[in-house]
Design a protein around this motif. Sequence first.
Motif, PDB file in Angstrom:
ATOM      1  N   ALA A  95      61.276  33.115 -24.054  1.00 38.19           N
ATOM      2  CA  ALA A  95      62.064  32.548 -25.020  1.00 38.19           C
ATOM      3  C   ALA A  95      61.668  31.114 -25.633  1.00 38.19           C
ATOM      4  O   ALA A  95      60.936  30.384 -24.913  1.00 38.19           O
ATOM      5  CB  ALA A  95      63.495  32.141 -24.325  1.00 38.19           C
ATOM      6  N   PHE A  96      62.184  30.882 -26.790  1.00 35.52           N
ATOM      7  CA  PHE A  96      62.084  29.490 -27.407  1.00 35.52           C
ATOM      8  C   PHE A  96      63.564  28.779 -27.515  1.00 35.52           C
ATOM      9  O   PHE A  96      64.667  29.652 -27.915  1.00 35.52           O
ATOM     10  CB  PHE A  96      61.539  29.414 -28.772  1.00 35.52           C
ATOM     11  CG  PHE A  96      60.082  29.885 -28.926  1.00 35.52           C
ATOM     12  CD1 PHE A  96      59.223  29.076 -28.652  1.00 35.52           C
ATOM     13  CD2 PHE A  96      59.821  31.019 -29.090  1.00 35.52           C
ATOM     14  CE1 PHE A  96      57.835  29.191 -28.308  1.00 35.52           C
ATOM     15  CE2 PHE A  96      58.304  31.566 -29.157  1.00 35.52           C
ATOM     16  CZ  PHE A  96      57.254  30.410 -28.979  1.00 35.52           C
ATOM     17  N   LEU A  97      63.713  27.412 -27.151  1.00 30.63           N
ATOM     18  CA  LEU A  97      65.071  27.024 -26.998  1.00 30.63           C
ATOM     19  C   LEU A  97      65.057  25.589 -27.794  1.00 30.63           C
ATOM     20  O   LEU A  97      64.162  24.902 -27.904  1.00 30.63           O
ATOM     21  CB  LEU A  97      65.499  26.955 -25.671  1.00 30.63           C
ATOM     22  CG  LEU A  97      65.489  28.098 -24.674  1.00 30.63           C
ATOM     23  CD1 LEU A  97      64.345  28.058 -23.984  1.00 30.63           C
ATOM     24  CD2 LEU A  97      66.677  27.793 -23.664  1.00 30.63           C
ATOM     25  N   TRP A  98      66.110  25.273 -28.190  1.00 25.97           N
ATOM     26  CA  TRP A  98      66.350  24.123 -29.004  1.00 25.97           C
ATOM     27  C   TRP A  98      67.597  23.147 -28.511  1.00 25.97           C
ATOM     28  O   TRP A  98      68.454  24.022 -28.330  1.00 25.97           O
ATOM     29  CB  TRP A  98      66.396  24.230 -30.441  1.00 25.97           C
ATOM     30  CG  TRP A  98      65.154  24.769 -31.116  1.00 25.97           C
ATOM     31  CD1 TRP A  98      64.196  23.959 -31.708  1.00 25.97           C
ATOM     32  CD2 TRP A  98      64.934  26.319 -31.515  1.00 25.97           C
ATOM     33  NE1 TRP A  98      63.211  24.836 -32.050  1.00 25.97           N
ATOM     34  CE2 TRP A  98      63.585  26.349 -32.004  1.00 25.97           C
ATOM     35  CE3 TRP A  98      65.738  27.392 -30.908  1.00 25.97           C
ATOM     36  CZ2 TRP A  98      63.054  27.518 -32.328  1.00 25.97           C
ATOM     37  CZ3 TRP A  98      65.113  28.464 -31.218  1.00 25.97           C
ATOM     38  CH2 TRP A  98      63.837  28.385 -31.946  1.00 25.97           C
ATOM     39  N   GLY A  99      67.467  22.010 -28.397  1.00 25.90           N
ATOM     40  CA  GLY A  99      68.692  21.312 -27.626  1.00 25.90           C
ATOM     41  C   GLY A  99      68.202  19.796 -27.817  1.00 25.90           C
ATOM     42  O   GLY A  99      67.664  19.173 -28.755  1.00 25.90           O
ATOM     43  N   VAL A 109      68.568  14.532 -17.909  1.00 22.84           N
ATOM     44  CA  VAL A 109      69.353  15.795 -18.139  1.00 22.84           C
ATOM     45  C   VAL A 109      69.218  16.302 -19.653  1.00 22.84           C
ATOM     46  O   VAL A 109      69.138  15.666 -20.537  1.00 22.84           O
ATOM     47  CB  VAL A 109      70.859  15.614 -17.853  1.00 22.84           C
ATOM     48  CG1 VAL A 109      71.468  14.656 -19.014  1.00 22.84           C
ATOM     49  CG2 VAL A 109      71.802  16.596 -17.997  1.00 22.84           C
ATOM     50  N   THR A 110      68.882  17.581 -19.599  1.00 21.05           N
ATOM     51  CA  THR A 110      68.785  18.369 -21.183  1.00 21.05           C
ATOM     52  C   THR A 110      69.587  19.414 -21.000  1.00 21.05           C
ATOM     53  O   THR A 110      70.052  20.133 -20.054  1.00 21.05           O
ATOM     54  CB  THR A 110      67.325  18.899 -21.099  1.00 21.05           C
ATOM     55  OG1 THR A 110      66.884  19.560 -20.206  1.00 21.05           O
ATOM     56  CG2 THR A 110      66.340  17.556 -21.176  1.00 21.05           C
ATOM     57  N   GLY A 111      69.807  20.118 -22.376  1.00 23.06           N
ATOM     58  CA  GLY A 111      70.340  21.081 -22.496  1.00 23.06           C
ATOM     59  C   GLY A 111      70.043  21.868 -23.723  1.00 23.06           C
ATOM     60  O   GLY A 111      69.696  21.172 -24.773  1.00 23.06           O
ATOM     61  N   ALA A 112      69.648  23.258 -23.761  1.00 24.84           N
ATOM     62  CA  ALA A 112      68.955  23.750 -24.851  1.00 24.84           C
ATOM     63  C   ALA A 112      69.642  25.100 -25.030  1.00 24.84           C
ATOM     64  O   ALA A 112      69.929  26.064 -23.727  1.00 24.84           O
ATOM     65  CB  ALA A 112      67.630  23.848 -24.847  1.00 24.84           C
ATOM     66  N   VAL A 113      69.571  25.890 -26.118  1.00 26.29           N
ATOM     67  CA  VAL A 113      69.856  27.311 -26.305  1.00 26.29           C
ATOM     68  C   VAL A 113      68.875  27.767 -27.292  1.00 26.29           C
ATOM     69  O   VAL A 113      68.562  27.042 -28.052  1.00 26.29           O
ATOM     70  CB  VAL A 113      71.400  27.376 -26.723  1.00 26.29           C
ATOM     71  CG1 VAL A 113      71.711  26.884 -28.012  1.00 26.29           C
ATOM     72  CG2 VAL A 113      71.796  28.815 -26.870  1.00 26.29           C
ATOM     73  N   GLY A 114      68.678  29.183 -27.424  1.00 26.45           N
ATOM     74  CA  GLY A 114      67.501  29.455 -28.222  1.00 26.45           C
ATOM     75  C   GLY A 114      67.715  31.043 -28.455  1.00 26.45           C
ATOM     76  O   GLY A 114      68.723  31.629 -28.376  1.00 26.45           O
ATOM     77  N   PHE A 115      66.563  31.528 -28.746  1.00 26.19           N
ATOM     78  CA  PHE A 115      66.345  32.977 -28.844  1.00 26.19           C
ATOM     79  C   PHE A 115      65.155  33.471 -28.250  1.00 26.19           C
ATOM     80  O   PHE A 115      63.962  32.939 -28.120  1.00 26.19           O
ATOM     81  CB  PHE A 115      65.862  33.119 -30.354  1.00 26.19           C
ATOM     82  CG  PHE A 115      65.582  34.430 -30.894  1.00 26.19           C
ATOM     83  CD1 PHE A 115      66.491  35.352 -31.102  1.00 26.19           C
ATOM     84  CD2 PHE A 115      64.105  34.898 -30.975  1.00 26.19           C
ATOM     85  CE1 PHE A 115      66.193  36.877 -31.516  1.00 26.19           C
ATOM     86  CE2 PHE A 115      63.976  36.394 -31.446  1.00 26.19           C
ATOM     87  CZ  PHE A 115      64.888  37.206 -31.729  1.00 26.19           C
ATOM     88  N   GLY A 116      65.157  34.687 -27.451  1.00 23.90           N
ATOM     89  CA  GLY A 116      64.063  35.181 -26.616  1.00 23.90           C
ATOM     90  C   GLY A 116      63.988  36.836 -26.879  1.00 23.90           C
ATOM     91  O   GLY A 116      64.900  37.543 -27.295  1.00 23.90           O
ATOM     92  N   PHE A 117      62.979  37.193 -26.173  1.00 26.28           N
ATOM     93  CA  PHE A 117      62.444  38.577 -26.140  1.00 26.28           C
ATOM     94  C   PHE A 117      62.638  38.976 -24.683  1.00 26.28           C
ATOM     95  O   PHE A 117      62.085  38.296 -23.644  1.00 26.28           O
ATOM     96  CB  PHE A 117      61.277  38.996 -26.625  1.00 26.28           C
ATOM     97  CG  PHE A 117      61.277  38.764 -28.189  1.00 26.28           C
ATOM     98  CD1 PHE A 117      61.953  39.802 -28.988  1.00 26.28           C
ATOM     99  CD2 PHE A 117      60.704  37.906 -28.731  1.00 26.28           C
ATOM    100  CE1 PHE A 117      61.812  39.958 -30.288  1.00 26.28           C
ATOM    101  CE2 PHE A 117      60.593  37.821 -30.213  1.00 26.28           C
ATOM    102  CZ  PHE A 117      61.120  38.846 -31.036  1.00 26.28           C
TER     103      PHE A 117
END
Length: 186
Positions: A95-99, A109-117
């Motif tokens: 997956a690749f995530l952005w946040g 602290v971090t938070g990210a959401v993205g797109f994955g296979f």
Amino acid sequence: MMVPPKYTQYVIVLICLFFSQLRAQYTDNPLKGKRWISIGAGINSADYYSWQGLASYSRRSESSLVQARVAYTQELLFASDDSCTSKINRLSEFAFLWGDGWGGKKWFVTGAVGFGFNVRMFCRRTTYEDQYITSVTMGVPLQIEFGVHIGKKSSIGLIGTGNWNFRESYAGVNLAYYYRLNKKKE
């Protein structure tokens, strides 16, 4: 415009907050320019209860956080209503995530959401025999991290993970070790 008396205090608070933001000075995000890798292990809700291992690379640029994650999930316990127990269900994801994230001298602290296979391997009972099926699907991964620095380049923390997909969505938590890759003196 007349403000009803019972809402006056709310309007005053909003005005004060607005003016305080006008006078505020821009400060850099403490994670700006940082790069790190994390390795974690934990449990999640895929296939009743499953264990998960993951590795991720994170980089905070001037404006956002970018992450790449690889994870492997395998069924740990069979559910009481599981129709097929001859094979163990598995899920591999990339997956690749952005946040974004924030940090202090001792924490981040971090938070990210993205797109994955996702590559999903699962068992399905049929009339005559159990079928072991492999399928590829897309997913929407989520990753939330909370870490505490234990050295100049090392941290420990928790990684909350999730993946919404068409085969087996899950949510879970991992205990993680972080290693910062930055070479410059901080």
